[in-house]
Write an enzyme that holds these catalytic residues in place. Structure first.
Site, PDB file in Angstrom:
ATOM      1  N   ASP A  98      45.140  45.502  41.309  1.00 59.13           N
ATOM      2  CA  ASP A  98      43.833  45.970  40.826  1.00 59.13           C
ATOM      3  C   ASP A  98      43.735  47.492  40.631  1.00 59.13           C
ATOM      4  O   ASP A  98      42.730  48.110  41.022  1.00 59.13           O
ATOM      5  CB  ASP A  98      42.715  45.519  41.774  1.00 59.13           C
ATOM      6  N   LYS A 100      42.300  37.571  37.705  1.00 55.18           N
ATOM      7  CA  LYS A 100      41.716  36.813  38.811  1.00 55.18           C
ATOM      8  C   LYS A 100      40.212  37.042  38.859  1.00 55.18           C
ATOM      9  O   LYS A 100      39.691  37.955  38.216  1.00 55.18           O
ATOM     10  CB  LYS A 100      42.354  37.219  40.142  1.00 55.18           C
ATOM     11  N   CYS A 133      41.543  43.498  48.542  1.00 50.87           N
ATOM     12  CA  CYS A 133      42.436  42.741  47.655  1.00 50.87           C
ATOM     13  C   CYS A 133      43.913  42.923  47.992  1.00 50.87           C
ATOM     14  O   CYS A 133      44.692  41.977  47.843  1.00 50.87           O
ATOM     15  CB  CYS A 133      42.149  43.108  46.201  1.00 50.87           C
TER      16      CYS A 133
END
Length: 208
Positions: free
Chosen positions: A8, A108, A153
């Protein structure tokens, strides 16, 4: 077969984004050095890719404010500012990241009814993204994980990698990652180490 997972590293989690991680952009040059090193046979990246009105957004819950605890699909859910909405600049990988060298971008968080911190599966641990199957099909034996944010994450991705790919060595690259709070980072590192994930820095990875 060594792989690098960049979690990310998106505009939304960097300064100026909708959900900035403190100093989130500082991971980019470190990630680029890892990409350029030639030490990895495979480079993959995850990308938060939410539809508008995602259930993890505080704006989807009347009267709720960002960073309150709420509920989503019957489970406790941290409510976030709207972030990384599909097709927006906020969702794009950081422009300085050497994304042309990335072999796979795993999106995602697309299901509006469940959040997905991990690059490998949704938070209900029910729906897989398919990333573990892809890495296993490529014969990956070693996986280094880094990115944003350590206490969410990145941690969940590293723990899921360990659980979903038995026999693969998983390591966390600390200086190529940033977290939301110092307390959260410390707790995440403790949890990863307790599960057998080695904590290294980029110099360790580049020295090998």
């Amino acid at each position: 077969m060594k792989a690098l997972l960049l979690v990310d590293i998106q505009n939304g989690f960097c300064p100026g984004g909708n959900l900035p991680v403190p100093d989130g952009d500082k991971v980019v040059p470190v990630a680029n050095r890892l990409i350029d090193s030639g030490k990895y046979d495979l480079i993959v990246a995850s990308q938060d890719w939410h539809p508008p009105g995602h259930g993890s957004f505080a704006s989807a819950h009347p009267g709720a404010a960002p960073f309150e605890m709420g509920e989503l699909s019957g489970k406790p859910q941290m409510l976030w500012p709207d972030h990384c909405i599909q097709g927006t600049l906020d969702a794009e990988l950081h422009p300085a990241l050497k994304s042309e060298e990335i072999d796979l971008i795993q999106q995602k968080g697309e299901d509006p009814g469940i959040d997905s911190y991990s690059a490998f599966r949704d938070n209900d641990r029910d729906s897989s993204t398919g990333l573990s199957d892809f890495l296993e099909d490529q014969g990956v034996t070693d996986l280094d994980v880094c990115g944003l944010a350590t206490d969410y994450c990145v941690k969940f991705s590293a723990l899921d990698a360990l659980e979903m790919m038995p026999g693969v060595r998983v390591r966390f690259i600390e200086d190529a990652s940033r977290g939301i709070t110092p307390e959260g980072v410390a707790a995440a590192i403790d949890e990863m180490q307790a599960h057998g994930i080695a904590v290294i820095n980029s110099a360790d990875a580049l020295r090998e």
